[in-house]
Design an enzyme around this catalytic site. Structure first.
Site, PDB file in Angstrom:
ATOM      1  N   MET A 182       3.293  -4.826   2.894  1.00 47.11           N
ATOM      2  CA  MET A 182       4.164  -5.172   4.028  1.00 47.11           C
ATOM      3  C   MET A 182       3.548  -4.627   5.320  1.00 47.11           C
ATOM      4  O   MET A 182       4.241  -4.470   6.323  1.00 47.11           O
ATOM      5  CB  MET A 182       5.573  -4.625   3.809  1.00 47.11           C
ATOM      6  CG  MET A 182       6.228  -5.252   2.571  1.00 47.11           C
ATOM      7  SD  MET A 182       8.012  -5.305   2.631  1.00 47.11           S
ATOM      8  CE  MET A 182       8.405  -3.574   2.743  1.00 47.11           C
TER       9      MET A 182
ATOM     10  N   HIS B 286      -2.252   2.936   0.988  1.00 43.66           N
ATOM     11  CA  HIS B 286      -2.730   1.553   0.831  1.00 43.66           C
ATOM     12  C   HIS B 286      -4.247   1.520   0.657  1.00 43.66           C
ATOM     13  O   HIS B 286      -4.766   0.685  -0.077  1.00 43.66           O
ATOM     14  CB  HIS B 286      -2.364   0.711   2.059  1.00 43.66           C
ATOM     15  CG  HIS B 286      -0.893   0.493   2.243  1.00 43.66           C
ATOM     16  ND1 HIS B 286      -0.166   1.144   3.202  1.00 43.66           N
ATOM     17  CD2 HIS B 286      -0.026  -0.298   1.577  1.00 43.66           C
ATOM     18  CE1 HIS B 286       1.099   0.752   3.134  1.00 43.66           C
ATOM     19  NE2 HIS B 286       1.209  -0.122   2.155  1.00 43.66           N
TER      20      HIS B 286
ATOM     21  N   MET C 299       2.909   9.466   0.142  1.00 37.83           N
ATOM     22  CA  MET C 299       2.716   8.707   1.382  1.00 37.83           C
ATOM     23  C   MET C 299       3.568   7.442   1.363  1.00 37.83           C
ATOM     24  O   MET C 299       3.646   6.744   0.352  1.00 37.83           O
ATOM     25  CB  MET C 299       1.250   8.339   1.559  1.00 37.83           C
ATOM     26  CG  MET C 299       0.437   9.543   1.909  1.00 37.83           C
ATOM     27  SD  MET C 299      -1.183   9.068   2.521  1.00 37.83           S
ATOM     28  CE  MET C 299      -1.904  10.692   2.660  1.00 37.83           C
TER      29      MET C 299
HETATM   30  O1  PAF Z   1       5.441  -2.644  -2.133  1.00 35.80           O
HETATM   31  C1  PAF Z   1       5.507  -3.412  -1.162  1.00 35.80           C
HETATM   32  O2  PAF Z   1       4.938  -3.180  -0.104  1.00 35.80           O
HETATM   33  C2  PAF Z   1       6.342  -4.693  -1.296  1.00 35.80           C
HETATM   34  O3  PAF Z   1       7.459  -4.500  -2.071  1.00 35.80           O
HETATM   35  C3  PAF Z   1       5.524  -5.901  -1.793  1.00 35.80           C
HETATM   36  C4  PAF Z   1       4.986  -5.671  -3.198  1.00 35.80           C
HETATM   37  C5  PAF Z   1       4.366  -6.161  -0.847  1.00 35.80           C
HETATM   38  C6  PAF Z   1       6.409  -7.150  -1.834  1.00 35.80           C
HETATM   39  O4  PAF Z   1       6.908  -7.454  -0.572  1.00 35.80           O
END
Ligand code: PAF
Length: 284
Positions: free
Chosen positions: A32, A39, A188
């Protein structure tokens, strides 16, 4: 190869089909946005599982409840693009809501994963996991990845996606990436930004309380209800408002038995404006 940014489904399909025709393996990380070091670890994991790498940035309205933070969820597309470029991403897919939900997200066909959508966080965020399962299924149809990476921090989400992939016979390997923590143990999360300085100082209690529960389980204690009650009380004592503190079977999040070999302790707790989730697994 420089990273390309696209916003349409047609453009993603065109790129991915070209790569596939060249015999490439596609790895995918759905996000998101508002990327942080957690990430980056998903991205590094993805790079080990493919030779072309796609990331999506989409704040999915279907997974937010009416009183949740959809409108205020942090959106940092320029910073995200920089981080993905540095991480060696080939394609960044950043669609708008109409591209993903042509009939509106309220009226879209949706996916429910019985037994996993409605427990734990699902009990406190009705509709959240239908929104997650639906958007992830759509993204899988669009990107058609060989492998997709999800963080263990969102353990219920990971478990539900694994089940969905099996139930819907999707040809995707789901890869789990370990939780990345701040030096004081806090997992995080983009939502850590909602914490005031004082709340941020309290937040590591979540990890400490999980560690204490895991220690008791590792020592052979199996009074699950007592471990859950004491975990809840420890969080409340530190000024947090836990939604739950639960010991579950790691494979399907059902109640464990004394002999269960793979356990997970999960919690969700509110602290100021933030709702923080975390978990620790234990194999005996
Ligand atoms: O974990 C996330 O950031 C969200 O739930 C995802 C998997 C991108 C779905 O919108």
């Amino acid at each position: 190869m420089p990273m390309e940014t696209v916003s349409t489904i047609a453009a993603v399909r065109e790129r991915v089909r070209r790569w596939r025709a060249e015999g490439r393996r596609i790895a995918f990380v759905p996000t998101m946005g508002n990327l942080h070091l957690g990430h980056v670890s998903l991205i590094e994991t993805a790079r080990r599982h493919g030779d072309r790498f796609v990331a999506s940035i989409f704040v999915n309205p279907m997974q937010f409840g009416p009183n949740e933070d959809f409108a205020h969820y942090p959106r940092t597309p320029a910073q995200d693009a920089r981080m993905l470029t540095e991480a060696g991403c080939d394609l960044m897919f950043m669609p708008d809501v109409a591209e993903i939900y042509p009939n509106g997200s309220d009226r879209a066909t949706r996916i429910e994963v019985p037994g996993l959508s409605s427990v734990l966080c699902g009990e406190f965020r009705p509709g959240h996991f239908e929104g997650v399962a639906t958007v992830v299924a759509k993204l899988f149809h669009i990107v058609e990845p060989d492998a997709a990476v999800f963080g263990e921090k969102d353990f219920q989400q990971l478990t539900l996606i694994r089940r969905m992939v099996v139930d819907l016979c999707m040809p995707v390997t789901v890869i789990a990436a370990p939780t990345v923590r701040e030096p004081d143990g806090l997992a995080m999360s983009s939502r850590n930004q909602y914490l005031t300085e004082e709340e941020r100082r309290k937040a590591p209690i979540i990890h400490q309380t999980l560690l204490a529960a895991v220690e008791r389980l590792r020592a052979g204690e199996r009074a699950f209800a007592e471990i859950e009650r004491e975990g809840t009380e420890a969080l409340e004592g530190a000024g947090l408002r836990p939604d739950y503190f639960a010991v579950r079977r790691a494979d399907d999040l059902s109640d464990p038995e004394d002999g269960t070999k793979h356990l997970v302790v999960l919690t969700a707790a509110r602290l100021g404006r933030a709702r923080l989730i975390d978990n620790l697994q234990l194999r005996t």
